[in-house]
Write a protein that holds these residues in place. Structure first.
Motif, PDB file in Angstrom:
ATOM      1  N   GLY A  73      31.697  19.860 -53.086  1.00 20.22           N
ATOM      2  CA  GLY A  73      31.571  18.510 -53.637  1.00 20.22           C
ATOM      3  C   GLY A  73      30.324  17.827 -53.093  1.00 20.22           C
ATOM      4  O   GLY A  73      29.896  18.087 -51.960  1.00 20.22           O
ATOM      5  N   VAL A 147      33.628  26.719 -60.822  1.00 18.98           N
ATOM      6  CA  VAL A 147      33.759  27.905 -59.964  1.00 18.98           C
ATOM      7  C   VAL A 147      35.198  28.016 -59.455  1.00 18.98           C
ATOM      8  O   VAL A 147      35.819  29.088 -59.502  1.00 18.98           O
ATOM      9  CB  VAL A 147      32.771  27.791 -58.771  1.00 18.98           C
ATOM     10  CG1 VAL A 147      32.960  28.948 -57.814  1.00 18.98           C
ATOM     11  CG2 VAL A 147      31.339  27.720 -59.281  1.00 18.98           C
ATOM     12  N   LYS A 171      34.763  25.563 -73.484  1.00 22.26           N
ATOM     13  CA  LYS A 171      34.621  26.883 -72.850  1.00 22.26           C
ATOM     14  C   LYS A 171      35.353  27.930 -73.672  1.00 22.26           C
ATOM     15  O   LYS A 171      36.310  27.610 -74.384  1.00 22.26           O
ATOM     16  CB  LYS A 171      35.306  26.895 -71.469  1.00 22.26           C
ATOM     17  CG  LYS A 171      34.792  25.912 -70.470  1.00 22.26           C
ATOM     18  CD  LYS A 171      33.908  26.618 -69.473  1.00 22.26           C
ATOM     19  CE  LYS A 171      33.262  25.661 -68.515  1.00 22.26           C
ATOM     20  NZ  LYS A 171      32.588  24.502 -69.097  1.00 22.26           N
ATOM     21  N   GLY A 231      40.927  18.177 -55.865  1.00 21.20           N
ATOM     22  CA  GLY A 231      39.557  17.777 -56.233  1.00 21.20           C
ATOM     23  C   GLY A 231      39.085  16.676 -55.299  1.00 21.20           C
ATOM     24  O   GLY A 231      38.567  16.951 -54.210  1.00 21.20           O
ATOM     25  N   VAL A 257      44.037  15.757 -51.171  1.00 17.40           N
ATOM     26  CA  VAL A 257      42.978  14.745 -51.101  1.00 17.40           C
ATOM     27  C   VAL A 257      43.562  13.373 -51.423  1.00 17.40           C
ATOM     28  O   VAL A 257      44.520  13.259 -52.199  1.00 17.40           O
ATOM     29  CB  VAL A 257      41.839  15.082 -52.100  1.00 17.40           C
ATOM     30  CG1 VAL A 257      41.049  16.287 -51.634  1.00 17.40           C
ATOM     31  CG2 VAL A 257      42.379  15.324 -53.508  1.00 17.40           C
ATOM     32  N   HIS A 280      43.222  17.612 -46.527  1.00 17.01           N
ATOM     33  CA  HIS A 280      41.927  18.046 -47.086  1.00 17.01           C
ATOM     34  C   HIS A 280      41.559  19.412 -46.491  1.00 17.01           C
ATOM     35  O   HIS A 280      40.466  19.587 -45.913  1.00 17.01           O
ATOM     36  CB  HIS A 280      40.826  17.017 -46.821  1.00 17.01           C
ATOM     37  CG  HIS A 280      39.645  17.169 -47.757  1.00 17.01           C
ATOM     38  ND1 HIS A 280      39.013  16.127 -48.369  1.00 17.01           N
ATOM     39  CD2 HIS A 280      39.009  18.283 -48.192  1.00 17.01           C
ATOM     40  CE1 HIS A 280      38.021  16.570 -49.127  1.00 17.01           C
ATOM     41  NE2 HIS A 280      38.001  17.899 -49.031  1.00 17.01           N
TER      42      HIS A 280
HETATM   43  P1  NDP Z   1      32.053  22.969 -60.450  1.00 14.02           P
HETATM   44  O1  NDP Z   1      30.896  22.056 -60.535  1.00 14.02           O
HETATM   45  O2  NDP Z   1      31.819  24.433 -60.494  1.00 14.02           O
HETATM   46  O3  NDP Z   1      33.109  22.620 -61.584  1.00 14.02           O
HETATM   47  C1  NDP Z   1      33.448  21.326 -61.925  1.00 14.02           C
HETATM   48  C2  NDP Z   1      34.309  21.367 -63.172  1.00 14.02           C
HETATM   49  O4  NDP Z   1      34.733  20.031 -63.477  1.00 14.02           O
HETATM   50  C3  NDP Z   1      33.557  21.887 -64.399  1.00 14.02           C
HETATM   51  O5  NDP Z   1      34.394  22.671 -65.191  1.00 14.02           O
HETATM   52  C4  NDP Z   1      33.195  20.601 -65.127  1.00 14.02           C
HETATM   53  O6  NDP Z   1      33.054  20.746 -66.530  1.00 14.02           O
HETATM   54  C5  NDP Z   1      34.415  19.767 -64.837  1.00 14.02           C
HETATM   55  N1  NDP Z   1      34.131  18.355 -65.032  1.00 14.02           N
HETATM   56  C6  NDP Z   1      33.275  17.568 -64.349  1.00 14.02           C
HETATM   57  N2  NDP Z   1      33.268  16.321 -64.844  1.00 14.02           N
HETATM   58  C7  NDP Z   1      34.137  16.330 -65.866  1.00 14.02           C
HETATM   59  C8  NDP Z   1      34.563  15.355 -66.797  1.00 14.02           C
HETATM   60  N3  NDP Z   1      34.087  14.104 -66.770  1.00 14.02           N
HETATM   61  N4  NDP Z   1      35.467  15.710 -67.720  1.00 14.02           N
HETATM   62  C9  NDP Z   1      35.940  16.971 -67.774  1.00 14.02           C
HETATM   63  N5  NDP Z   1      35.579  17.960 -66.928  1.00 14.02           N
HETATM   64  C10 NDP Z   1      34.682  17.634 -65.995  1.00 14.02           C
HETATM   65  O7  NDP Z   1      32.825  22.570 -59.097  1.00 14.02           O
HETATM   66  P2  NDP Z   1      33.782  23.469 -58.200  1.00 14.02           P
HETATM   67  O8  NDP Z   1      34.766  24.161 -59.063  1.00 14.02           O
HETATM   68  O9  NDP Z   1      32.973  24.283 -57.251  1.00 14.02           O
HETATM   69  O10 NDP Z   1      34.489  22.337 -57.307  1.00 14.02           O
HETATM   70  C11 NDP Z   1      35.242  21.309 -57.927  1.00 14.02           C
HETATM   71  C12 NDP Z   1      35.581  20.220 -56.913  1.00 14.02           C
HETATM   72  O11 NDP Z   1      36.577  20.666 -55.994  1.00 14.02           O
HETATM   73  C13 NDP Z   1      34.440  19.788 -55.976  1.00 14.02           C
HETATM   74  O12 NDP Z   1      33.556  18.917 -56.645  1.00 14.02           O
HETATM   75  C14 NDP Z   1      35.194  19.095 -54.861  1.00 14.02           C
HETATM   76  O13 NDP Z   1      35.403  17.746 -55.193  1.00 14.02           O
HETATM   77  C15 NDP Z   1      36.545  19.825 -54.847  1.00 14.02           C
HETATM   78  N6  NDP Z   1      36.701  20.655 -53.638  1.00 14.02           N
HETATM   79  C16 NDP Z   1      37.749  20.375 -52.801  1.00 14.02           C
HETATM   80  C17 NDP Z   1      37.981  21.140 -51.689  1.00 14.02           C
HETATM   81  C18 NDP Z   1      39.158  20.898 -50.824  1.00 14.02           C
HETATM   82  O14 NDP Z   1      39.294  21.545 -49.783  1.00 14.02           O
HETATM   83  N7  NDP Z   1      40.057  20.008 -51.218  1.00 14.02           N
HETATM   84  C19 NDP Z   1      37.107  22.270 -51.349  1.00 14.02           C
HETATM   85  C20 NDP Z   1      36.062  22.499 -52.308  1.00 14.02           C
HETATM   86  C21 NDP Z   1      35.870  21.707 -53.408  1.00 14.02           C
HETATM   87  P3  NDP Z   1      31.908  21.684 -67.163  1.00 14.02           P
HETATM   88  O15 NDP Z   1      32.403  23.105 -66.893  1.00 14.02           O
HETATM   89  O16 NDP Z   1      31.929  21.333 -68.566  1.00 14.02           O
HETATM   90  O17 NDP Z   1      30.645  21.371 -66.418  1.00 14.02           O
END
Ligand code: NDP
Ligand code: OXD
Length: 317
Positions: A73, A147, A171, A231, A257, A280
């Motif tokens: 993030g 991812v 997708k 998230g 979270v 977290h």
């Molecule tokens: P990515 O950037 O790979 O994926 C984000 C996804 O969210 C994508 O599919 C994206 O869509 C979608 N998305 C973003 N904005 C919107 C929206 N407005 N409407 C619909 N879909 C949306 O991120 P990661 O998968 O690597 O990580 C996701 C989140 O997980 C991080 O940002 C972080 O906040 C959280 N996280 C939490 C951790 C924890 O320990 N709790 C650890 C690691 C991460 P699109 O595919 O179309 O771009």
């Protein structure tokens, strides 16, 4: 050690021992400075590796060329006031992805197999078998197919769940029905377990609210919808979430979270029977893996190849 390569500053609010151990083998040939050393002159640093950086870091290190996030993030960086237009690289690594999928699968299985109810019965010394729904009858809807969301989806499929997903851009993923913004209501109406794996952006803030919870499928095999969020806490409206968990709109939750972290000791969430809380910790950054990834990306930068996992600042992730 003499260092000919551009210097790096580290400002990671992680366990100091872990950082020191990782640094002993990382970034060879570079001067590495710790922002925690307040007397250190950081003006020679060209790269910063940060997790919740000090507010004055960018003033102390005015010659940075790239910011590396210590996590996937980047909201902790994008909310820095007067952030200069530097490239921001987020952390993507198999270790982080695998840990997250383990957590997501664990939470889905915990609700499928009624872990919170059995924990309650154990406290009461109660020997009573509860109904056992099957994974194939339960639909897990993942919001965020990046991812982490995609890997979690694949592993949930392996466990037999029916999996669907929602993301900003449409997708095409084998064996998974996917939806974009125009299909949100349809997606929710099919979802028994909602998994949030979204970044925190202006568009995802407060997305998980009373109206959304009411649209989830009712009458499913778990007795009601379940909400799982790893998230960001800023995407959930906690007043609505508490209400939904108390009035039966949701029958359970797993929350990693929160809007405010650490979750305050007097938060009503702690006392709810039907939720699982983790601090977290769904997927922790392995600092060695992080520094390996930073080295690889710096190498690309310094040899004029495009860096990977660069944040699109116009959408905020
Ligand atoms: P990515 O950037 O790979 O994926 C984000 C996804 O969210 C994508 O599919 C994206 O869509 C979608 N998305 C973003 N904005 C919107 C929206 N407005 N409407 C619909 N879909 C949306 O991120 P990661 O998968 O690597 O990580 C996701 C989140 O997980 C991080 O940002 C972080 O906040 C959280 N996280 C939490 C951790 C924890 O320990 N709790 C650890 C690691 C991460 P699109 O595919 O179309 O771009
Ligand atoms: C991350 C996190 O974004 O730990 O990696 O939350």
């Amino acid at each position: 050690m003499s260092s000919s390569k551009p210097a790096v500053v580290i400002d990671l609010k992680f366990e100091r021992r872990e950082i020191d151990a990782a640094l002993s083998h990382a970034l060879p040939g570079r001067k590495v400075m710790l922002a925690a050393d307040k007397d250190q002159d950081l003006s020679s640093a060209r790269y910063a590796v940060v997790w919740k950086p000090d507010r004055d870091l960018l003033l102390r290190a005015p010659n940075l060329q790239v910011l590396f996030s210590g996590g996937a993030g980047v909201d902790h960086i994008l909310t820095i006031p007067d952030l200069p237009p530097l490239p921001i690289v987020r952390f993507v690594d198999e270790s982080l992805t695998t840990r997250m999928s383990e957590w997501v699968v664990l939470q889905c299985l915990s609700h499928l197999r009624q872990a919170p109810a059995y924990r309650r019965q154990q406290r009461e010394h109660l020997w009573r078998e509860l109904p056992q729904p099957e994974a194939k009858d339960v639909t897990v809807g993942i919001m965020g197919l990046g991812v982490l969301g995609r890997d979690s989806a694949a592993k949930l499929k392996m466990m037999g769940f029916n999996v669907i997903g929602w993301s900003r851009r449409a997708k095409d993923i084998e064996d998974i029905d996917t939806f974009d913004n125009s299909g949100l209501d349809d997606f929710l109406s099919r979802t028994d377990i909602l998994v949030g794996l979204l970044p925190l952006t202006p568009d995802t803030r407060a997305l998980f609210n009373a109206g959304l919870f009411r649209k989830l499928r009712r009458g499913g095999p778990l007795g009601g919808p379940v909400f799982i969020n790893a998230g960001r806490g800023g995407s959930q409206v906690e007043r609505d979430l508490l209400e939904a968990l108390s009035n039966g709109t949701l029958c359970g939750a797993s929350l990693d979270v929160f809007e405010v972290e650490p979750l305050p000791a007097d938060s009503p969430f702690w006392s709810l029977e039907n939720i699982i809380i983790t601090p977290h910790a769904a997927s922790a950054t392995d600092v060695r893996a992080l520094l390996r990834h930073v080295e690889q990306q710096i190498d690309r930068y310094e040899t004029n190849q495009p860096m990977q996992h660069v944040v699109d600042r116009t959408v905020g992730y």
